[in-house]
Scaffold this motif. Structure first.
Motif, PDB file in Angstrom:
ATOM      1  N   ILE A 236       0.820  -1.211   0.000  1.00  8.52           N
ATOM      2  CA  ILE A 236       0.000   0.000   0.000  1.00  8.52           C
ATOM      3  C   ILE A 236       0.858   1.266   0.000  1.00  8.52           C
ATOM      4  O   ILE A 236       0.372   2.360   0.314  1.00  8.52           O
ATOM      5  CB  ILE A 236      -1.005   0.028   1.169  1.00  8.52           C
ATOM      6  CG1 ILE A 236      -0.305  -0.160   2.522  1.00  8.52           C
ATOM      7  CG2 ILE A 236      -2.095  -1.020   0.956  1.00  8.52           C
ATOM      8  CD1 ILE A 236      -1.243   0.060   3.726  1.00  8.52           C
ATOM      9  N   SER A 237       2.132   1.120  -0.381  1.00  2.00           N
ATOM     10  CA  SER A 237       2.965   2.304  -0.606  1.00  2.00           C
ATOM     11  C   SER A 237       2.658   2.844  -1.997  1.00  2.00           C
ATOM     12  O   SER A 237       2.220   2.106  -2.888  1.00  2.00           O
ATOM     13  CB  SER A 237       4.446   1.947  -0.500  1.00  2.00           C
ATOM     14  OG  SER A 237       4.837   1.099  -1.577  1.00  2.00           O
ATOM     15  N   LYS A 238       2.863   4.117  -2.199  1.00  2.11           N
ATOM     16  CA  LYS A 238       2.579   4.721  -3.515  1.00  2.11           C
ATOM     17  C   LYS A 238       3.454   4.084  -4.590  1.00  2.11           C
ATOM     18  O   LYS A 238       3.003   3.811  -5.704  1.00  2.11           O
ATOM     19  CB  LYS A 238       2.802   6.232  -3.460  1.00  2.11           C
ATOM     20  CG  LYS A 238       2.332   6.952  -4.718  1.00  2.11           C
ATOM     21  CD  LYS A 238       2.366   8.457  -4.546  1.00  2.11           C
ATOM     22  CE  LYS A 238       1.819   9.138  -5.799  1.00  2.11           C
ATOM     23  NZ  LYS A 238       1.834  10.612  -5.665  1.00  2.11           N
ATOM     24  N   GLU A 239       4.702   3.806  -4.230  1.00  2.00           N
ATOM     25  CA  GLU A 239       5.661   3.195  -5.166  1.00  2.00           C
ATOM     26  C   GLU A 239       5.142   1.849  -5.688  1.00  2.00           C
ATOM     27  O   GLU A 239       5.107   1.592  -6.894  1.00  2.00           O
ATOM     28  CB  GLU A 239       6.994   2.999  -4.437  1.00  2.00           C
ATOM     29  CG  GLU A 239       8.013   2.143  -5.177  1.00  2.00           C
ATOM     30  CD  GLU A 239       9.132   1.662  -4.260  1.00  2.00           C
ATOM     31  OE1 GLU A 239      10.001   0.908  -4.759  1.00  2.00           O
ATOM     32  OE2 GLU A 239       9.138   2.008  -3.058  1.00  2.00           O
ATOM     33  N   ALA A 240       4.715   0.989  -4.768  1.00  2.00           N
ATOM     34  CA  ALA A 240       4.260  -0.344  -5.165  1.00  2.00           C
ATOM     35  C   ALA A 240       2.911  -0.283  -5.866  1.00  2.00           C
ATOM     36  O   ALA A 240       2.683  -0.975  -6.862  1.00  2.00           O
ATOM     37  CB  ALA A 240       4.178  -1.252  -3.942  1.00  2.00           C
ATOM     38  N   GLN A 241       2.014   0.535  -5.342  1.00  2.25           N
ATOM     39  CA  GLN A 241       0.677   0.629  -5.934  1.00  2.25           C
ATOM     40  C   GLN A 241       0.736   1.081  -7.397  1.00  2.25           C
ATOM     41  O   GLN A 241       0.017   0.558  -8.242  1.00  2.25           O
ATOM     42  CB  GLN A 241      -0.180   1.605  -5.125  1.00  2.25           C
ATOM     43  CG  GLN A 241      -0.649   1.040  -3.792  1.00  2.25           C
ATOM     44  CD  GLN A 241      -2.094   0.597  -3.820  1.00  2.25           C
ATOM     45  OE1 GLN A 241      -2.988   1.378  -4.113  1.00  2.25           O
ATOM     46  NE2 GLN A 241      -2.337  -0.657  -3.500  1.00  2.25           N
ATOM     47  N   GLN A 242       1.603   2.034  -7.692  1.00  2.82           N
ATOM     48  CA  GLN A 242       1.661   2.551  -9.062  1.00  2.82           C
ATOM     49  C   GLN A 242       2.035   1.456 -10.055  1.00  2.82           C
ATOM     50  O   GLN A 242       1.392   1.298 -11.098  1.00  2.82           O
ATOM     51  CB  GLN A 242       2.675   3.697  -9.154  1.00  2.82           C
ATOM     52  CG  GLN A 242       2.712   4.385 -10.511  1.00  2.82           C
ATOM     53  CD  GLN A 242       1.436   5.147 -10.811  1.00  2.82           C
ATOM     54  OE1 GLN A 242       1.129   6.147 -10.178  1.00  2.82           O
ATOM     55  NE2 GLN A 242       0.666   4.694 -11.797  1.00  2.82           N
ATOM     56  N   VAL A 243       3.032   0.663  -9.714  1.00  2.00           N
ATOM     57  CA  VAL A 243       3.485  -0.394 -10.627  1.00  2.00           C
ATOM     58  C   VAL A 243       2.464  -1.527 -10.699  1.00  2.00           C
ATOM     59  O   VAL A 243       2.096  -2.001 -11.782  1.00  2.00           O
ATOM     60  CB  VAL A 243       4.860  -0.944 -10.168  1.00  2.00           C
ATOM     61  CG1 VAL A 243       5.300  -2.089 -11.065  1.00  2.00           C
ATOM     62  CG2 VAL A 243       5.898   0.162 -10.177  1.00  2.00           C
ATOM     63  N   TRP A 244       1.990  -1.963  -9.542  1.00  2.00           N
ATOM     64  CA  TRP A 244       1.044  -3.082  -9.450  1.00  2.00           C
ATOM     65  C   TRP A 244      -0.232  -2.760 -10.222  1.00  2.00           C
ATOM     66  O   TRP A 244      -0.726  -3.563 -11.025  1.00  2.00           O
ATOM     67  CB  TRP A 244       0.746  -3.335  -7.970  1.00  2.00           C
ATOM     68  CG  TRP A 244      -0.067  -4.554  -7.657  1.00  2.00           C
ATOM     69  CD1 TRP A 244      -0.335  -5.611  -8.476  1.00  2.00           C
ATOM     70  CD2 TRP A 244      -0.718  -4.844  -6.418  1.00  2.00           C
ATOM     71  NE1 TRP A 244      -1.108  -6.546  -7.825  1.00  2.00           N
ATOM     72  CE2 TRP A 244      -1.361  -6.090  -6.562  1.00  2.00           C
ATOM     73  CE3 TRP A 244      -0.810  -4.171  -5.198  1.00  2.00           C
ATOM     74  CZ2 TRP A 244      -2.088  -6.686  -5.528  1.00  2.00           C
ATOM     75  CZ3 TRP A 244      -1.529  -4.773  -4.172  1.00  2.00           C
ATOM     76  CH2 TRP A 244      -2.160  -6.009  -4.330  1.00  2.00           C
ATOM     77  N   LEU A 245      -0.759  -1.559 -10.008  1.00  2.00           N
ATOM     78  CA  LEU A 245      -2.058  -1.230 -10.576  1.00  2.00           C
ATOM     79  C   LEU A 245      -1.977  -0.792 -12.026  1.00  2.00           C
ATOM     80  O   LEU A 245      -2.963  -0.866 -12.762  1.00  2.00           O
ATOM     81  CB  LEU A 245      -2.752  -0.209  -9.689  1.00  2.00           C
ATOM     82  CG  LEU A 245      -3.053  -0.881  -8.334  1.00  2.00           C
ATOM     83  CD1 LEU A 245      -3.241   0.128  -7.228  1.00  2.00           C
ATOM     84  CD2 LEU A 245      -4.251  -1.789  -8.433  1.00  2.00           C
ATOM     85  N   ASP A 246      -0.807  -0.369 -12.480  1.00  2.00           N
ATOM     86  CA  ASP A 246      -0.617  -0.182 -13.923  1.00  2.00           C
ATOM     87  C   ASP A 246      -0.830  -1.511 -14.627  1.00  2.00           C
ATOM     88  O   ASP A 246      -1.433  -1.582 -15.698  1.00  2.00           O
ATOM     89  CB  ASP A 246       0.794   0.349 -14.222  1.00  2.00           C
ATOM     90  CG  ASP A 246       0.903   1.852 -14.014  1.00  2.00           C
ATOM     91  OD1 ASP A 246      -0.144   2.493 -13.796  1.00  2.00           O
ATOM     92  OD2 ASP A 246       2.027   2.382 -14.064  1.00  2.00           O
ATOM     93  N   GLY A 247      -0.301  -2.569 -14.007  1.00  2.00           N
ATOM     94  CA  GLY A 247      -0.447  -3.899 -14.604  1.00  2.00           C
ATOM     95  C   GLY A 247      -1.878  -4.393 -14.559  1.00  2.00           C
ATOM     96  O   GLY A 247      -2.382  -4.954 -15.532  1.00  2.00           O
ATOM     97  N   LEU A 248      -2.561  -4.160 -13.441  1.00  2.00           N
ATOM     98  CA  LEU A 248      -3.938  -4.622 -13.296  1.00  2.00           C
ATOM     99  C   LEU A 248      -4.934  -3.746 -14.056  1.00  2.00           C
ATOM    100  O   LEU A 248      -6.016  -4.199 -14.424  1.00  2.00           O
ATOM    101  CB  LEU A 248      -4.328  -4.650 -11.817  1.00  2.00           C
ATOM    102  CG  LEU A 248      -3.790  -5.800 -10.962  1.00  2.00           C
ATOM    103  CD1 LEU A 248      -4.175  -5.589  -9.502  1.00  2.00           C
ATOM    104  CD2 LEU A 248      -4.314  -7.139 -11.449  1.00  2.00           C
ATOM    105  N   GLY A 249      -4.604  -2.472 -14.239  1.00  2.00           N
ATOM    106  CA  GLY A 249      -5.558  -1.557 -14.857  1.00  2.00           C
ATOM    107  C   GLY A 249      -6.715  -1.238 -13.929  1.00  2.00           C
ATOM    108  O   GLY A 249      -7.850  -1.066 -14.367  1.00  2.00           O
ATOM    109  N   LEU A 250      -6.413  -1.147 -12.620  1.00  2.00           N
ATOM    110  CA  LEU A 250      -7.457  -0.908 -11.618  1.00  2.00           C
ATOM    111  C   LEU A 250      -7.028   0.219 -10.683  1.00  2.00           C
ATOM    112  O   LEU A 250      -5.834   0.437 -10.468  1.00  2.00           O
ATOM    113  CB  LEU A 250      -7.708  -2.184 -10.802  1.00  2.00           C
ATOM    114  CG  LEU A 250      -8.265  -3.386 -11.581  1.00  2.00           C
ATOM    115  CD1 LEU A 250      -8.269  -4.620 -10.703  1.00  2.00           C
ATOM    116  CD2 LEU A 250      -9.660  -3.091 -12.111  1.00  2.00           C
ATOM    117  N   PRO A 251      -8.003   0.951 -10.115  1.00  2.00           N
ATOM    118  CA  PRO A 251      -7.665   2.062  -9.220  1.00  2.00           C
ATOM    119  C   PRO A 251      -7.249   1.580  -7.838  1.00  2.00           C
ATOM    120  O   PRO A 251      -7.885   0.691  -7.265  1.00  2.00           O
ATOM    121  CB  PRO A 251      -8.966   2.868  -9.152  1.00  2.00           C
ATOM    122  CG  PRO A 251     -10.042   1.869  -9.418  1.00  2.00           C
ATOM    123  CD  PRO A 251      -9.454   0.862 -10.361  1.00  2.00           C
ATOM    124  N   GLY A 252      -6.186   2.172  -7.310  1.00  2.00           N
ATOM    125  CA  GLY A 252      -5.651   1.747  -6.028  1.00  2.00           C
ATOM    126  C   GLY A 252      -6.221   2.510  -4.856  1.00  2.00           C
ATOM    127  O   GLY A 252      -7.247   3.195  -4.962  1.00  2.00           O
TER     128      GLY A 252
END
Length: 304
Positions: A236-252
């Protein structure tokens, strides 16, 4: 990145949720070390574990100070689960079938030209709530009076819908077998990425928004519990969320994330309060208490 920071190797165990859940519950009940450290789960499924008392409290994670209210499971005390992103059950449609623009209502499913060319999940998940509104009921009547939903679903049943799971929707669109579907936006987006002319919308009646999350079963040794919490804190860090959710295509669940270019401003990618106002979000405890009944009712209608 977590491994690079900590030296801890992460192994993803893809055991189906209905198989891993009783194993975790049994381990906690028998005071054994659970077979996993972290469960990546649907929030409604995770709520079953939280209500059973087998989840660790995650309220002390430092990065919770930076998350939006989406991270908090509705109707539960504290943070037995940390929600990590949202997803919307949109109305997906084949562009060729709608040359004048997207359909604005779930009532489009009842048009004779789409008989045999619509798709729903085989238990109706994602469709119960918009069907409630489309059938003339209100969200406030859920779960007390769902008859409007069942009446609307009975009308849709006459359209002979295809019933399936996530992989089916992309395949059906790719094969040109369907024109409309109630499905998670990522399925339609995947089809579009593969060159299929598919789009999606949130009709005027609204669409169900749901979340997935991470939780930790009780019974881990203290040092392993510490690092399991560190993993979720990183997720739930901004760093991890940005990469993870770019891949999923979902809002964090962290403010200030940059949406993928093709999803900026998309109604299926809610980021602001007014975006969520168009969507239907039901407390996970209500879903847990009634989901089996709703699934059974949907299947009974479809099999009648």
């Amino acid at each position: 990145p977590f491994t690079a920071k900590t030296g801890i190797t992460v192994r993803h165990d893809l055991t189906e949720d209905n198989e891993i859940q009783p194993k975790v519950w049994a381990a906690v009940a028998q005071n054994r070390v659970p077979p996993i450290h972290i469960n990546w789960d649907t929030t409604s499924n995770a709520t079953k574990s939280a209500l059973r008392g087998v989840t660790e409290d995650l309220s002390d994670l430092p990065n919770l100070a930076n998350v939006t209210e989406l991270a908090k499971p509705i109707g539960l005390d504290g943070y037995p689960i940390v929600n990590t992103y949202a997803y919307v059950y949109v109305l997906a449609y084949r562009d060729e079938a709608f040359p004048d623009g997207p359909p604005d209502s779930w009532h489009v499913l009842l048009e004779p030209r789409f008989k045999g060319r619509i798709a729903l999940y085989n238990d109706g998940i994602g469709f119960h709530f918009p069907a409630q509104v489309a059938g003339g009921g209100t969200v406030e009547d859920i779960p007390g009076n769902m008859q409007p939903a069942w009446d609307f679903i009975a009308k849709v049943k006459e359209q002979q819908p295809l019933l399936g799971e996530d992989p089916d929707f992309t395949t059906w669109f790719q094969n040109g077998e369907i024109d409309l579907a109630c499905t998670i936006s990522t399925n339609a987006r995947e089809a579009k990425k593969n060159g299929v002319p598919v789009s999606w919308t949130v009709p005027k009646e609204g669409a169900k928004v749901d979340t997935d999350g991470l939780w930790i079963p009780k019974g881990l040794p203290e040092n392993e519990l510490y690092w399991a919490k560190e993993y979720i804190n990183f997720a739930i860090s901004k760093e991890a969320q940005q990469v993870w959710l770019d891949g999923l295509g979902l809002p964090g669940v962290v403010a200030g994330l940059t949406p993928p270019a093709d999803l900026a401003g998309d109604p299926s990618y809610p980021t602001k309060p007014e975006d969520f106002a168009r969507l239907i979000r039901i407390p996970s405890q209500v879903q847990v208490e009634h989901e089996s009944e709703w699934f059974a009712k949907f299947k009974a209608i479809m099999q009648s």
